[in-house]
Write an enzyme that holds these catalytic residues in place. Structure first.
Site, PDB file in Angstrom:
ATOM      1  N   GLU A 154       0.862  -1.177   0.000  1.00  0.00           N
ATOM      2  CA  GLU A 154       0.000   0.000   0.000  1.00  0.00           C
ATOM      3  C   GLU A 154       0.895   1.221   0.000  1.00  0.00           C
ATOM      4  O   GLU A 154       1.768   1.360   0.861  1.00  0.00           O
ATOM      5  CB  GLU A 154      -0.920   0.035   1.215  1.00  0.00           C
ATOM      6  CG  GLU A 154      -1.854   1.249   1.197  1.00  0.00           C
ATOM      7  CD  GLU A 154      -2.683   1.413   2.454  1.00  0.00           C
ATOM      8  OE1 GLU A 154      -3.579   2.267   2.454  1.00  0.00           O
ATOM      9  OE2 GLU A 154      -2.428   0.697   3.451  1.00  0.00           O
ATOM     10  N   ASP A 202      -3.197  11.837  -1.968  1.00  0.00           N
ATOM     11  CA  ASP A 202      -3.196  13.290  -2.056  1.00  0.00           C
ATOM     12  C   ASP A 202      -3.581  13.684  -3.476  1.00  0.00           C
ATOM     13  O   ASP A 202      -2.938  13.257  -4.440  1.00  0.00           O
ATOM     14  CB  ASP A 202      -1.793  13.811  -1.732  1.00  0.00           C
ATOM     15  CG  ASP A 202      -1.740  15.326  -1.561  1.00  0.00           C
ATOM     16  OD1 ASP A 202      -2.563  16.022  -2.194  1.00  0.00           O
ATOM     17  OD2 ASP A 202      -0.871  15.804  -0.813  1.00  0.00           O
ATOM     18  N   THR A 251     -10.527   2.351   4.885  1.00  0.00           N
ATOM     19  CA  THR A 251      -9.506   3.176   5.515  1.00  0.00           C
ATOM     20  C   THR A 251     -10.196   4.166   6.450  1.00  0.00           C
ATOM     21  O   THR A 251     -11.424   4.290   6.462  1.00  0.00           O
ATOM     22  CB  THR A 251      -8.705   3.956   4.468  1.00  0.00           C
ATOM     23  OG1 THR A 251      -9.534   4.997   3.931  1.00  0.00           O
ATOM     24  CG2 THR A 251      -8.239   3.050   3.341  1.00  0.00           C
TER      25      THR A 251
END
Length: 240
Positions: free
Chosen positions: A43, A143, A218
């Site tokens: 990840e 991001d 998440t």
């Protein structure tokens, strides 16, 4: 968003058995690190580690490597693996004081044996993994780098897809989730340019019962879906 420095985070990472301090030394030989030949999934931009820790716990026959470039973020995952936050740390934060890394000197037990963590810039992946050494890559709530001049910094850009191509197994897959529709549209636009093809595309993951089977959320996914933001997801593979 400016990341707050956490005093002691560097030391805490160096002391953790989960964190590989010199990952480039293990290129092509990660099987020795884990002591088995299980598939390796990574990840990139793992944040506080909720997703990859749960994946590792759920799938003991797969090796997981979490990658995060900021010490102040990675140390949060280390704390989770060490049983969570200490009471003194929570009290310090409530008082408005900087949180320090754990002061415990007790030896740490590696409860999740199929998980390791790297403090690494994703642009260095090919220096850490040999060609074909990674079976799957997860990109979760990356991001968005919203300014056009920063497009190359997006983890879903053609530039990063070329990097992933260097380490991913021939039949490997990349999974990407986000609530940012503009970033998702950008990511889809990059696929034909970089010679990748979609296996799965959804603009509302949580409305798809089949895709939600085994879905691990998440921290951001739980937060954004709770306020009604649809979660986009793709799974992609190479076309050549």
């Amino acid at each position: 968003m400016r990341l707050r420095n956490i005093p002691g985070s560097e030391e805490a990472l160096l002391q953790s058995k989960y964190v590989i301090d010199e990952p480039k030394e293990h290129k092509g030989n990660w099987q020795k690190v884990f002591g088995n030949d299980h598939p390796i999934c990574i990840e990139i931009g793992m944040g506080k580690g909720r997703f990859i820790i749960e994946m590792a716990n759920t799938n003991p026959d797969i090796n997981y490597i979490g990658i995060e470039m900021y010490s102040s973020v990675l140390v949060r995952a280390v704390q989770k693996l060490n049983g969570g936050r200490h009471v003194w740390e929570e009290a310090a934060e409530q008082a408005g004081e900087p949180m320090e890394a754990s002061k415990s000197t007790e030896p740490e037990e590696l409860a999740v044996s199929n998980l390791r963590l790297l403090r690494l810039d994703a642009r260095e992946l090919a220096q850490v993994f040999a060609p074909g050494e990674v079976d799957r890559i997860y990109l979760n709530f990356s991001d968005p780098w919203p300014k056009d001049r920063h497009a190359k910094r997006r983890l879903e850009s053609r530039e990063f897809l070329a990097i992933y191509d260097c380490v991913l197994a021939p039949d490997g897959r990349i999974e990407f989730k986000t609530d940012n529709r503009a970033l998702f549209d950008f990511a889809l636009e990059q696929l034909p340019i970089a010679n990748w093809k979609s296996e799965v595309i959804t603009y509302d993951l949580h409305a798809d019962k089949k895709l939600m089977e085994g879905n691990v959320m998440t921290e951001y996914e739980e937060k954004f879906s709770a306020i009604g933001n649809p979660i986009c997801k793709y799974i992609i593979y190479r076309t050549r």
